[in-house]
Enzyme design. Structure first.
Site, PDB file in Angstrom:
ATOM      1  N   TYR A   1       0.839  -1.194   0.000  1.00  0.00           N
ATOM      2  CA  TYR A   1       0.000   0.000   0.000  1.00  0.00           C
ATOM      3  C   TYR A   1       0.876   1.248   0.000  1.00  0.00           C
ATOM      4  CZ  TYR A   1      -3.670  -3.325   1.212  1.00  0.00           C
ATOM      5  OH  TYR A   1      -4.552  -4.388   1.203  1.00  0.00           O
TER       6      TYR A   1
ATOM      7  N   ASN B   1     -12.727  -0.695  -5.069  1.00  0.00           N
ATOM      8  CA  ASN B   1     -12.381  -1.050  -6.442  1.00  0.00           C
ATOM      9  C   ASN B   1     -13.615  -1.599  -7.171  1.00  0.00           C
ATOM     10  OD1 ASN B   1     -11.336  -2.121  -8.808  1.00  0.00           O
ATOM     11  ND2 ASN B   1      -9.928  -3.523  -7.801  1.00  0.00           N
TER      12      ASN B   1
ATOM     13  N   CYS C   1      -6.270  -5.299  -7.479  1.00  0.00           N
ATOM     14  CA  CYS C   1      -6.013  -4.896  -6.098  1.00  0.00           C
ATOM     15  C   CYS C   1      -5.522  -6.055  -5.237  1.00  0.00           C
ATOM     16  CB  CYS C   1      -7.259  -4.246  -5.495  1.00  0.00           C
ATOM     17  SG  CYS C   1      -8.724  -5.284  -5.522  1.00  0.00           S
ATOM     18  N   HIS C   2      -5.744  -7.289  -5.684  1.00  0.00           N
ATOM     19  CA  HIS C   2      -5.237  -8.441  -4.936  1.00  0.00           C
ATOM     20  C   HIS C   2      -3.706  -8.475  -4.916  1.00  0.00           C
ATOM     21  CE1 HIS C   2      -5.581  -9.719  -9.126  1.00  0.00           C
ATOM     22  NE2 HIS C   2      -4.625 -10.603  -8.875  1.00  0.00           N
TER      23      HIS C   2
ATOM     24  N   GLU D   1      -1.667 -16.676  -9.863  1.00  0.00           N
ATOM     25  CA  GLU D   1      -0.658 -15.891 -10.576  1.00  0.00           C
ATOM     26  C   GLU D   1       0.774 -16.240 -10.189  1.00  0.00           C
ATOM     27  OE1 GLU D   1      -1.617 -11.787  -9.907  1.00  0.00           O
ATOM     28  OE2 GLU D   1      -3.426 -11.895 -11.141  1.00  0.00           O
TER      29      GLU D   1
END
Length: 149
Positions: free
Chosen positions: A86, A109, A117-118, A144
């Site tokens: 962040y 979001n 945002c993950h 991912e």
């Protein structure tokens, strides 16, 4: 039109018109529908483990503040398989010390995955928060390759 699409990780709700994405939400309820829109089809490919570039999709950010839009734009630049904190996002948009405000913006979001945002985590190594729930965040990061299976 809103589509509720069944993915390997659970149902998602997708609202878009052509290449303009209005919303993508995880954990949708209701009957699943076939993926018809290009974004819904790309999300299915993504959830099946394919590398998908969502950069060609515009997200409707008209109801958001300039600060939120900058947070979302910075977040969209995070490549799959990478993480940012962040605080790093706050510094990236020229607002050092605004990490909590970045988290608040990401909590609103409108288009998960398209605005990834993950991929934003806490500076201490924790996952931080996630509107869809931390289990979704873990699953997405594992998909991912950012978290071990």
């Amino acid at each position: 039109m809103t589509e509720i699409v069944e993915t390997p990780l659970g149902r998602i709700a997708v609202s878009a018109s052509r290449s303009l994405v209005n919303e993508v939400h995880l954990g949708a309820r209701g009957p699943a529908t076939p993926a018809r829109s290009p974004i819904a089809k790309d999300l299915l490919r993504y959830f099946s483990g394919e590398a998908v570039n969502f950069g060609g999709y515009e997200v409707d950010l008209s109801r958001f503040t300039e600060f939120q839009r900058r947070v979302y734009e910075a977040t969209r630049r995070i490549p799959a398989g990478e993480l940012r904190t962040y605080g790093e996002i706050a510094r990236d948009i020229g607002k050092p010390g605004a990490s909590r405000a970045v988290g608040n913006a990401l909590g609103q979001n409108p288009a998960c995955i398209v605005i990834p945002c993950h991929r934003v985590v806490a500076s201490g190594g924790g996952l931080g928060g996630f509107t869809g729930g931390l289990e979704w965040k873990r699953r997405l990061l594992r998909l991912e390759g950012s978290l071990p299976r």
